[in-house]
Design a protein around this motif. Structure first.
Motif, PDB file in Angstrom:
ATOM      1  N   HIS A 188       0.816  -1.094   0.006  1.00 43.57           N
ATOM      2  CA  HIS A 188       0.076  -0.104   0.043  1.00 43.57           C
ATOM      3  C   HIS A 188       0.716   1.277   0.048  1.00 43.57           C
ATOM      4  N   ASN A 191       3.051   3.418   3.306  1.00 38.48           N
ATOM      5  CA  ASN A 191       2.735   3.300   4.684  1.00 38.48           C
ATOM      6  C   ASN A 191       3.628   3.304   5.645  1.00 38.48           C
ATOM      7  N   PRO A 221      -1.466   0.503  17.250  1.00 39.10           N
ATOM      8  CA  PRO A 221      -3.075   0.621  16.938  1.00 39.10           C
ATOM      9  C   PRO A 221      -3.573   1.416  15.911  1.00 39.10           C
ATOM     10  N   LEU A 222      -2.570   2.537  15.494  1.00 43.72           N
ATOM     11  CA  LEU A 222      -2.865   3.623  14.556  1.00 43.72           C
ATOM     12  C   LEU A 222      -2.580   2.973  13.079  1.00 43.72           C
ATOM     13  N   GLY A 224      -1.359  -1.455  11.608  1.00 47.50           N
ATOM     14  CA  GLY A 224      -1.706  -2.498  11.537  1.00 47.50           C
ATOM     15  C   GLY A 224      -2.524  -3.197  12.637  1.00 47.50           C
ATOM     16  N   LYS A 255     -12.009  10.878  20.379  1.00 56.47           N
ATOM     17  CA  LYS A 255     -11.681   9.847  20.163  1.00 56.47           C
ATOM     18  C   LYS A 255     -11.539   8.996  18.911  1.00 56.47           C
ATOM     19  N   LYS A 256     -10.629   8.463  18.376  1.00 57.78           N
ATOM     20  CA  LYS A 256     -10.701   7.937  17.167  1.00 57.78           C
ATOM     21  C   LYS A 256     -11.484   6.652  16.964  1.00 57.78           C
ATOM     22  N   MET A 258     -11.783   3.237  15.709  1.00 57.48           N
ATOM     23  CA  MET A 258     -10.861   2.099  15.010  1.00 57.48           C
ATOM     24  C   MET A 258     -11.489   1.703  13.857  1.00 57.48           C
ATOM     25  N   GLY A 261     -11.048   6.275   8.824  1.00 54.32           N
ATOM     26  CA  GLY A 261     -10.220   7.385   8.566  1.00 54.32           C
ATOM     27  C   GLY A 261      -8.900   6.876   7.882  1.00 54.32           C
ATOM     28  N   ARG A 263      -4.865   8.370   6.068  1.00 53.60           N
ATOM     29  CA  ARG A 263      -4.135   9.422   5.616  1.00 53.60           C
ATOM     30  C   ARG A 263      -4.214   9.781   3.938  1.00 53.60           C
ATOM     31  N   ARG A 271     -10.371  -1.788  -0.419  1.00 52.26           N
ATOM     32  CA  ARG A 271      -9.993  -2.937   0.181  1.00 52.26           C
ATOM     33  C   ARG A 271     -11.302  -3.299   1.188  1.00 52.26           C
ATOM     34  N   LEU A 306     -19.224  11.808  10.252  1.00 51.56           N
ATOM     35  CA  LEU A 306     -17.786  12.086   9.682  1.00 51.56           C
ATOM     36  C   LEU A 306     -17.406  12.117   8.254  1.00 51.56           C
ATOM     37  N   VAL A 315      -9.134  -0.497   5.383  1.00 48.74           N
ATOM     38  CA  VAL A 315      -8.920  -1.931   5.394  1.00 48.74           C
ATOM     39  C   VAL A 315      -9.288  -2.688   6.597  1.00 48.74           C
ATOM     40  N   ARG A 341       1.998  -8.327   4.275  1.00 48.84           N
ATOM     41  CA  ARG A 341       2.817  -7.149   3.865  1.00 48.84           C
ATOM     42  C   ARG A 341       4.192  -7.369   3.732  1.00 48.84           C
TER      43      ARG A 341
HETATM   44  C1  SDX Z   1      -3.807   1.184   7.863  1.00 54.01           C
HETATM   45  O1  SDX Z   1      -0.950   4.542   5.531  1.00 54.01           O
HETATM   46  C2  SDX Z   1      -1.538   3.195   4.826  1.00 54.01           C
HETATM   47  O2  SDX Z   1      -1.473   2.809   3.890  1.00 54.01           O
HETATM   48  C3  SDX Z   1      -2.087   2.433   6.036  1.00 54.01           C
HETATM   49  C4  SDX Z   1      -2.453   1.169   5.508  1.00 54.01           C
HETATM   50  C5  SDX Z   1      -1.900   0.098   4.822  1.00 54.01           C
HETATM   51  O3  SDX Z   1      -2.411  -0.556   4.196  1.00 54.01           O
HETATM   52  O4  SDX Z   1      -0.682   0.170   5.253  1.00 54.01           O
HETATM   53  O5  SDX Z   1      -3.742   1.633   4.825  1.00 54.01           O
HETATM   54  C6  SDX Z   1      -3.231   0.425   6.855  1.00 54.01           C
HETATM   55  O6  SDX Z   1      -2.689   1.520   8.831  1.00 54.01           O
HETATM   56  C7  SDX Z   1      -5.105   1.904   7.791  1.00 54.01           C
HETATM   57  C8  SDX Z   1      -5.331   2.665   9.261  1.00 54.01           C
HETATM   58  C9  SDX Z   1      -5.702   1.758  10.216  1.00 54.01           C
HETATM   59  N1  SDX Z   1      -5.801   2.683  11.663  1.00 54.01           N
HETATM   60  C10 SDX Z   1      -7.015   3.103  12.187  1.00 54.01           C
HETATM   61  O7  SDX Z   1      -8.215   2.347  11.878  1.00 54.01           O
HETATM   62  C11 SDX Z   1      -6.951   3.947  13.397  1.00 54.01           C
HETATM   63  C12 SDX Z   1      -8.047   4.887  13.240  1.00 54.01           C
HETATM   64  N2  SDX Z   1      -7.566   5.823  12.353  1.00 54.01           N
HETATM   65  C13 SDX Z   1      -6.876   7.114  12.660  1.00 54.01           C
HETATM   66  O8  SDX Z   1      -5.826   6.683  13.714  1.00 54.01           O
HETATM   67  C14 SDX Z   1      -6.578   7.960  11.478  1.00 54.01           C
HETATM   68  O9  SDX Z   1      -7.503   8.073  10.685  1.00 54.01           O
HETATM   69  C15 SDX Z   1      -5.315   7.488  10.680  1.00 54.01           C
HETATM   70  C16 SDX Z   1      -4.007   7.362  11.634  1.00 54.01           C
HETATM   71  C17 SDX Z   1      -5.527   6.150   9.795  1.00 54.01           C
HETATM   72  C18 SDX Z   1      -4.953   8.687   9.807  1.00 54.01           C
HETATM   73  O10 SDX Z   1      -4.650   9.427  10.451  1.00 54.01           O
HETATM   74  P1  SDX Z   1      -4.066  11.196   9.894  1.00 54.01           P
HETATM   75  O11 SDX Z   1      -4.095  11.162   8.509  1.00 54.01           O
HETATM   76  O12 SDX Z   1      -2.680  11.768  10.617  1.00 54.01           O
HETATM   77  O13 SDX Z   1      -5.266  12.056  10.439  1.00 54.01           O
HETATM   78  P2  SDX Z   1      -5.378  12.875  11.689  1.00 54.01           P
HETATM   79  O14 SDX Z   1      -5.184  11.974  12.721  1.00 54.01           O
HETATM   80  O15 SDX Z   1      -4.754  14.101  11.305  1.00 54.01           O
HETATM   81  O16 SDX Z   1      -7.040  13.440  11.715  1.00 54.01           O
HETATM   82  C19 SDX Z   1      -7.428  14.328  10.928  1.00 54.01           C
HETATM   83  C20 SDX Z   1      -8.910  14.673  11.527  1.00 54.01           C
HETATM   84  C21 SDX Z   1      -8.792  14.873  13.040  1.00 54.01           C
HETATM   85  O17 SDX Z   1      -9.989  15.528  13.371  1.00 54.01           O
HETATM   86  P3  SDX Z   1      -9.723  17.183  13.505  1.00 54.01           P
HETATM   87  O18 SDX Z   1      -8.723  17.480  14.587  1.00 54.01           O
HETATM   88  O19 SDX Z   1      -8.989  17.868  12.148  1.00 54.01           O
HETATM   89  O20 SDX Z   1     -10.985  17.740  14.008  1.00 54.01           O
HETATM   90  O21 SDX Z   1      -9.817  13.472  11.318  1.00 54.01           O
HETATM   91  C22 SDX Z   1     -10.061  12.908  12.440  1.00 54.01           C
HETATM   92  C23 SDX Z   1      -9.085  13.598  13.475  1.00 54.01           C
HETATM   93  O22 SDX Z   1      -9.674  13.573  15.063  1.00 54.01           O
HETATM   94  N3  SDX Z   1      -9.780  11.628  12.436  1.00 54.01           N
HETATM   95  C24 SDX Z   1     -10.825  10.637  13.154  1.00 54.01           C
HETATM   96  C25 SDX Z   1     -10.331   9.389  12.718  1.00 54.01           C
HETATM   97  N4  SDX Z   1      -9.570   9.636  12.227  1.00 54.01           N
HETATM   98  C26 SDX Z   1      -9.161  10.751  11.667  1.00 54.01           C
HETATM   99  N5  SDX Z   1     -12.042  10.855  13.884  1.00 54.01           N
HETATM  100  C27 SDX Z   1     -12.488   9.885  14.399  1.00 54.01           C
HETATM  101  N6  SDX Z   1     -12.202   8.700  14.036  1.00 54.01           N
HETATM  102  C28 SDX Z   1     -11.130   8.327  13.220  1.00 54.01           C
HETATM  103  N7  SDX Z   1     -10.580   7.181  12.963  1.00 54.01           N
END
Ligand code: SDX
Length: 380
Positions: A188, A191, A221-222, A224, A255-256, A258, A261, A263, A271, A306, A315, A341
């Protein structure tokens, strides 16, 4: 003198490499491996064929694929030293820590670093792709006090892993769905764990240390680790009636949630759509429970609340539901991500070998200068 770019937290939007391995369009929800759409690969390919494509750049011929599959089958077994080392791991240890340790330990046996030798590179790829599933399954059985099971040469890659893990031959549907999951998680772009692999690889260390770095990064946790957290979240929500209140509480307390969201993706991760269909097939064949209905409701409410911020299912949201239905323990979900991966990490390792340029970014210094040293007896 190189110009200093503006500082971007998390290196957001900063290109760290040039690569032809995979491509993501986060606004249109497109993912391609070597130019082939992920939907096509999920439908027609296998994980090992996809691994070959990612690492050597082209789909293998029938003969090339058979040779690759045979080599992988031959190298599935792990040395007794690794098994005996795992016996000393605490059974309460997380399988990702066990995997990171044992992946690095492989380097003790194969550490000759002939990075300019295509045969050495192929050997390292085969050994890591072949042995990592065996190590994950072995640790799981041993932490339960059982002896690990030897790989079954009559089973293909995905079926063999499920056999080594559950001590019984999986159904064709389970093996097929697991193989598709491996294809979906294989690669991907840039990442966090791939970037970690590349930074480690840029020092020209051995590929086993590269994979150990990447495993440690994927475990968070953010990244895999989110697939495991999704199941804990569904358990915490408990019932479909609590979904909306849970989402409101997360939003209120920032709170995020899971599994949501990303990047790069600002629409639903392609996926996640494929995994949702796989989950539906499994639940239809093996019996429904509230988890799938809760997940659908959670996705609907998060999109409602959201979606305007580009936060959609990624994914990790449905993968845990699939693995749980396959009878895989929750704390093995992220090791499954790692098994898959490894293909992408090795593809970037191999692609970068020609670069010969160590990753060494700069920083913006925010500290003091000319600070006086105060002897300890005079410090307050
Ligand atoms: C993977 O990079 C890759 O390609 C990864 C991956 C791969 O195949 O390798 O796709 C696999 O890691 C998928 C992601 C799995 N992680 C999660 O599901 C954990 C929850 N997601 C978040 O932690 C977050 O969305 C990230 C880490 C995935 C992305 O974070 P960013 O791009 O740094 O975004 P951010 O934290 O700066 O958030 C931007 C805004 C914020 O709000 P504001 O402060 O602007 O008001 O969006 C909000 C965040 O609070 N936000 C969420 C959220 N994700 C972002 N709010 C609630 N729930 C969420 N999940």
């Amino acid at each position: 003198m190189t110009t200093v770019c503006e500082y971007r937290p998390g290196l957001e939007g900063i290109p760290a490499a040039q690569s032809s391995i995979s491509y993501v369009d986060g606004l249109r929800g497109i993912l391609e491996y070597r130019g082939i759409n992920i939907e096509e690969l999920a439908k027609h390919s296998s994980f090992l064929e996809t691994t070959y494509l990612l690492i050597w750049g082209e789909l293998p011929t029938k003969v090339e694929l058979e040779e690759f599959e045979t080599e992988i089958r031959y190298h599935r077994r792990i040395k007794y030293h690794i098994r005996d080392m795992m016996k000393c791991f605490p059974e309460t240890g997380h399988p990702m820590d066990a995997l990171q340790t044992s992946a690095a330990a492989l380097g003790l046996f194969y550490s000759r670093r002939a990075l300019d030798d295509p045969a050495y590179i192929r050997q390292a790829v085969v050994r890591l792709v072949a042995k990592i599933p065996t190590m994950v399954a072995a640790f799981h059985l041993m932490r339960r006090g059982n002896d690990p099971i030897q790989p079954n040469d009559n089973l293909d890659y995905a079926a063999n892993f499920l056999y080594m893990l559950t001590e019984r031959k999986p159904s064709d549907l389970a093996a097929h769905i697991f193989d598709v999951c491996l294809t979906l998680h294989a690669e991907h772009t840039m990442n966090a764990s791939t970037f970690s692999a590349m930074v480690t690889a840029s020092t020209l260390t051995d590929p086993y240390g590269v994979i150990a770095s990447a495993v440690g990064t994927l475990a968070g946790p953010l990244h895999g680790g989110a697939n495991e957290e999704v199941l804990f979240m569904l358990e915490e929500i408990g019932t479909i009636d609590n979904v909306r209140a849970y989402v409101d509480d997360c939003i209120e307390h920032k709170k995020k949630i899971m599994g949501f969201g990303h990047r790069v993706y600002k629409v639903k991760d392609p996926r996640a759509t494929i995994l949702q269909n796989l989950a539906m097939q499994l639940f239809e064949q093996m019996g429904h429970d509230e988890y799938y209905a809760m997940a659908l409701e959670l996705e609907k409410v998060v999109e409602e609340r959201l979606g305007h911020k580009g936060i959609y299912a990624n994914v990790d949201f449905y993968s845990g539901l699939v693995y749980r239905k396959l009878g895989i323990p929750t704390d093995l979900f992220t090791p499954l991500f790692a098994i898959s991966r490894v293909a992408g990490w090795l593809a970037h390792w191999k692609e970068q070998l020609g670069e010969n340029r160590i990753f060494r970014p700069t920083q913006i210094y925010t500290g003091r200068h000319d600070t006086v040293y105060i002897p300890i007896e005079k410090r307050l």
